[in-house]
Design a protein around this motif. Sequence first.
Motif, PDB file in Angstrom:
ATOM      1  N   UNK A  94      -5.317 -33.743 -12.979  1.00  0.00           N
ATOM      2  CA  UNK A  94      -4.332 -32.939 -13.542  1.00  0.00           C
ATOM      3  C   UNK A  94      -5.039 -32.706 -14.828  1.00  0.00           C
ATOM      4  N   UNK A  95      -4.148 -31.171 -14.639  1.00  0.00           N
ATOM      5  CA  UNK A  95      -4.438 -30.276 -16.428  1.00  0.00           C
ATOM      6  C   UNK A  95      -3.057 -29.956 -15.958  1.00  0.00           C
ATOM      7  N   UNK A  96      -3.089 -29.204 -17.665  1.00  0.00           N
ATOM      8  CA  UNK A  96      -1.669 -28.626 -18.032  1.00  0.00           C
ATOM      9  C   UNK A  96      -1.656 -27.527 -18.430  1.00  0.00           C
ATOM     10  N   UNK A  97      -1.076 -25.739 -17.999  1.00  0.00           N
ATOM     11  CA  UNK A  97      -1.206 -25.139 -18.766  1.00  0.00           C
ATOM     12  C   UNK A  97       0.220 -24.442 -19.735  1.00  0.00           C
ATOM     13  N   UNK A  98      -0.420 -24.885 -21.105  1.00  0.00           N
ATOM     14  CA  UNK A  98       0.632 -24.403 -21.791  1.00  0.00           C
ATOM     15  C   UNK A  98       0.611 -23.541 -23.292  1.00  0.00           C
ATOM     16  N   UNK A  99       1.164 -23.039 -23.889  1.00  0.00           N
ATOM     17  CA  UNK A  99       1.431 -22.682 -25.067  1.00  0.00           C
ATOM     18  C   UNK A  99       0.640 -23.841 -25.936  1.00  0.00           C
ATOM     19  N   UNK A 100       0.574 -24.050 -27.131  1.00  0.00           N
ATOM     20  CA  UNK A 100      -0.011 -24.770 -28.015  1.00  0.00           C
ATOM     21  C   UNK A 100       0.900 -25.051 -29.111  1.00  0.00           C
ATOM     22  N   UNK A 101       2.224 -24.166 -28.862  1.00  0.00           N
ATOM     23  CA  UNK A 101       3.390 -25.073 -29.829  1.00  0.00           C
ATOM     24  C   UNK A 101       3.607 -26.294 -29.299  1.00  0.00           C
ATOM     25  N   UNK A 102       3.795 -26.923 -28.297  1.00  0.00           N
ATOM     26  CA  UNK A 102       4.165 -28.370 -27.771  1.00  0.00           C
ATOM     27  C   UNK A 102       3.111 -28.977 -28.970  1.00  0.00           C
ATOM     28  N   UNK A 103       2.260 -29.301 -29.178  1.00  0.00           N
ATOM     29  CA  UNK A 103       0.905 -29.873 -30.367  1.00  0.00           C
ATOM     30  C   UNK A 103       1.167 -29.355 -30.744  1.00  0.00           C
TER      31      UNK A 103
END
Length: 329
Positions: A94-103
């Motif tokens: 299970x992986x996520x593609x995301x901007x870094x902004x949620x972190x």
Amino acid sequence: MTTLSNASRFLQRFIAAAISTTIIPLAAAAEFPEKAIRLSVGYPAGGLSDVVARKLAEKVADTLKVPVIVENRPGAGGTINIAEVSRAKPDGYTLAFSATSPLTLTPYFSKVNYAPEKAVTSVIGVMYSPVVLLGTQTLQASDFNGFIAAAKQAPGKLRWATSGMGTIGHIMFGQISHDAGLDMALIPYKGGSQQMNDALGGQFEVFSTNVSATLIENIKAGKLHALAIGAEQRIEGLPETPTFAELGQPKANLKSNFGIVAPAGTPTSVIEKLNKAFDSALQDREIADSLRQSGNIPSGGSAAVFQRVIDEESRNNQAIIQQAGLAAK
């Protein structure tokens, strides 16, 4: 007879134990991956992130010889996606593609139901999307210095629109306002679509947004003026637009980083295998060209490199928020 029976039972137990000790290591030694991998995208279908994720998934599936299934989980600026993936089993499936902004940004403005520094571990940086500062037809200036002069001449009059509170554009607004000593009105939108419509209608003087093919078309058509761009160097689509660093605003030289993360605790050997597969996919000419044509820059590299990007971005955002007095939680 009893002795023979006991010996027989002992032999049976011995054989069973021998078989079990042989099977268990073989099962444990099975190489990753053995089944389909889920890649969860924190943004709607059809957008740039979704398109890039699906192209990468195809290439990685070919490399790893298992399906890579892309699922869209939009909402709350990507925090819903990160929260869900952080709770998944840390086995690499299970992986996520995301901007870094949620972190690195959202947690400073609102509560999230995960610990940003502990929820996930980096797999690879995929791309970065430069943030552009633009003037509309309402702005009586065509370059960055002219914008600064206009803002100083009319304190509180110039309107700066962003795609929302707690976005990279919001941070950029705070940084430039603080460093240049400007007094401007902030207009936060709920997303980029309406912001762009109002920009073309001249409903405000300046706005900040991520670069895109459509944005570049409007700039080249003369409908908008690119004042500055947050990037390491000038981009191909806007070669005449200087970076913030060139203009003496290095702290405002901001960009949106995107990448792939896995649940915290995922084995290093699994992360390394995933990193290698995704890094190879990013070298594909079709993917790299499609990113550059939209003004985005491919990243790649090791998981450690992307983790350093995340950590540094979080520290920088925190410093800007505190220095500029932006509303943080």
